[in-house]
Motif scaffolding. Structure first.
Motif, PDB file in Angstrom:
ATOM      1  N   GLN A   7      37.558  41.985  39.309  1.00 20.28           N
ATOM      2  CA  GLN A   7      36.646  40.893  38.951  1.00 20.28           C
ATOM      3  C   GLN A   7      36.009  41.202  37.615  1.00 20.28           C
ATOM      4  O   GLN A   7      35.565  42.320  37.384  1.00 20.28           O
ATOM      5  CB  GLN A   7      35.575  40.749  40.038  1.00 20.28           C
ATOM      6  N   ALA A  63      32.987  39.644  35.427  1.00 16.57           N
ATOM      7  CA  ALA A  63      31.892  38.671  35.397  1.00 16.57           C
ATOM      8  C   ALA A  63      31.683  38.192  33.960  1.00 16.57           C
ATOM      9  O   ALA A  63      31.276  38.957  33.095  1.00 16.57           O
ATOM     10  CB  ALA A  63      30.615  39.297  35.942  1.00 16.57           C
ATOM     11  N   ILE A 104      29.891  35.143  33.336  1.00 17.95           N
ATOM     12  CA  ILE A 104      28.518  34.641  33.369  1.00 17.95           C
ATOM     13  C   ILE A 104      27.878  35.205  34.625  1.00 17.95           C
ATOM     14  O   ILE A 104      28.384  34.984  35.731  1.00 17.95           O
ATOM     15  CB  ILE A 104      28.461  33.097  33.387  1.00 17.95           C
ATOM     16  N   ASN A 105      26.798  35.935  34.480  1.00 16.00           N
ATOM     17  CA  ASN A 105      26.113  36.500  35.640  1.00 16.00           C
ATOM     18  C   ASN A 105      24.663  36.780  35.306  1.00 16.00           C
ATOM     19  O   ASN A 105      24.255  36.717  34.151  1.00 16.00           O
ATOM     20  CB  ASN A 105      26.826  37.767  36.144  1.00 16.00           C
ATOM     21  N   ASP A 106      23.880  37.103  36.337  1.00 17.61           N
ATOM     22  CA  ASP A 106      22.433  37.265  36.184  1.00 17.61           C
ATOM     23  C   ASP A 106      21.997  38.707  36.011  1.00 17.61           C
ATOM     24  O   ASP A 106      20.800  38.983  35.947  1.00 17.61           O
ATOM     25  CB  ASP A 106      21.710  36.686  37.412  1.00 17.61           C
ATOM     26  N   THR A 107      22.939  39.626  35.965  1.00 19.03           N
ATOM     27  CA  THR A 107      22.586  41.037  35.869  1.00 19.03           C
ATOM     28  C   THR A 107      23.554  41.725  34.920  1.00 19.03           C
ATOM     29  O   THR A 107      24.394  41.080  34.288  1.00 19.03           O
ATOM     30  CB  THR A 107      22.610  41.697  37.267  1.00 19.03           C
ATOM     31  N   GLY A 156      26.681  43.433  33.419  1.00 17.10           N
ATOM     32  CA  GLY A 156      28.095  43.412  33.743  1.00 17.10           C
ATOM     33  C   GLY A 156      28.691  44.807  33.638  1.00 17.10           C
ATOM     34  O   GLY A 156      28.150  45.701  32.974  1.00 17.10           O
ATOM     35  N   ASP A 157      29.818  45.007  34.314  1.00 19.03           N
ATOM     36  CA  ASP A 157      30.560  46.259  34.190  1.00 19.03           C
ATOM     37  C   ASP A 157      32.028  46.006  34.479  1.00 19.03           C
ATOM     38  O   ASP A 157      32.423  44.903  34.879  1.00 19.03           O
ATOM     39  CB  ASP A 157      29.985  47.354  35.112  1.00 19.03           C
TER      40      ASP A 157
END
Length: 252
Positions: A211, A213, A215-218, A220-221
């Motif tokens: 996966q 990410a 677009i995310n709220d925290t 990313g990695d």
């Protein structure tokens, strides 16, 4: 090394006959784990009534790995996306065609991003240069997005001349699964410890990233996994071993 909790720098490079090619630091690696598993065939006795295991045959050893990278550099992304990194220099584009039959309010994405000095013309015999703010607007210079305002007196298709910035492009899934040599230069972070360790893993075959990410709220990695392959060249060297080795370094 007694009690331990390790951190350190992780380097990756091409694996060439058990030896590393040119290496690069992956920046902040949040996790590096190896997970060995052994498979076996079992035989059960049939004379006691308990069907106890009387013998086993080791049918193979497999080693998987997990590597989580906190930095989304082009090289790191290419590992999980089976990609190729292309360096694109800043340049000028001339005569890039727009889609036909555009209407007021439509958005057009230019081929490159980070654009400036945009000039748009129509396709009459003596091309008319469109007026920014009247015929079009640069909706997003970084994204290379043009908004159409009014084309009622113009002849389509349109074309654009513009300058664009440089970039590192990661072409997705156009390469074979990457195999890399890994070295970790680590330290024991337990209070009072001065232990140093160096880890070498000779052939890491990466799976595609499970996966990514976008677009995310925290934070990313890149959570990467794969299989540690046997290196036949290293196996013949008694100082290396077939998969890798841990070097517990003497104190300075």
């Amino acid at each position: 090394m007694e009690d331990f909790s390790l951190q350190g720098k992780v380097y990756l490079g091409e694996s060439i006959n058990g030896k590393p090619g040119a290496m690069h630091w992956v920046n902040d690696a949040a996790l590096l784990q190896v997970s060995p598993t052994a498979s076996e065939e079992k035989r059960k006795e049939s004379y006691s009534g308990n069907r106890g295991t009387s013998a086993t045959i080791n049918t193979g050893t497999e080693v998987s790995f997990s590597l989580t990278l906190n930095h989304g550099s082009a090289k790191n992304l290419a590992l999980g996306l089976y990609g190729e990194v292309k360096t694109v220099a800043a340049a000028s584009i001339t005569g890039e065609d727009f889609p036909e039959d555009l209407l007021a309010g439509d958005l057009v994405m230019l081929e490159r991003g980070n654009v400036s000095s945009v000039v748009i013309q129509d396709s009459t015999g003596s091309p008319v240069t469109l007026v920014e703010g009247t015929h079009y607007a640069v909706e997003d210079a970084v994204g290379g997005v043009i908004k159409i305002i009014d084309l009622s007196t113009l002849t389509q298709p349109l074309s654009a001349n513009y300058d664009h910035g440089g970039s590192s492009d990661v072409l997705m899934f156009n390469q074979a699964p990457p195999v890399r040599y890994l070295m970790m230069n680590g330290m024991n972070t337990v209070d009072g410890s001065t232990d140093k360790i160096r880890v070498r893993l000779y052939r890491l075959k990466f799976n595609p990233v499970g996966q990514l990410a976008l677009i995310n709220d925290t934070f990313g990695d890149l959570q990467l996994t794969g299989t540690l392959l046997l290196d036949s060249a290293a196996e013949l060297d008694e100082t290396l071993g077939p998969y890798g080795k841990l070097e517990l370094l003497d104190a300075e």
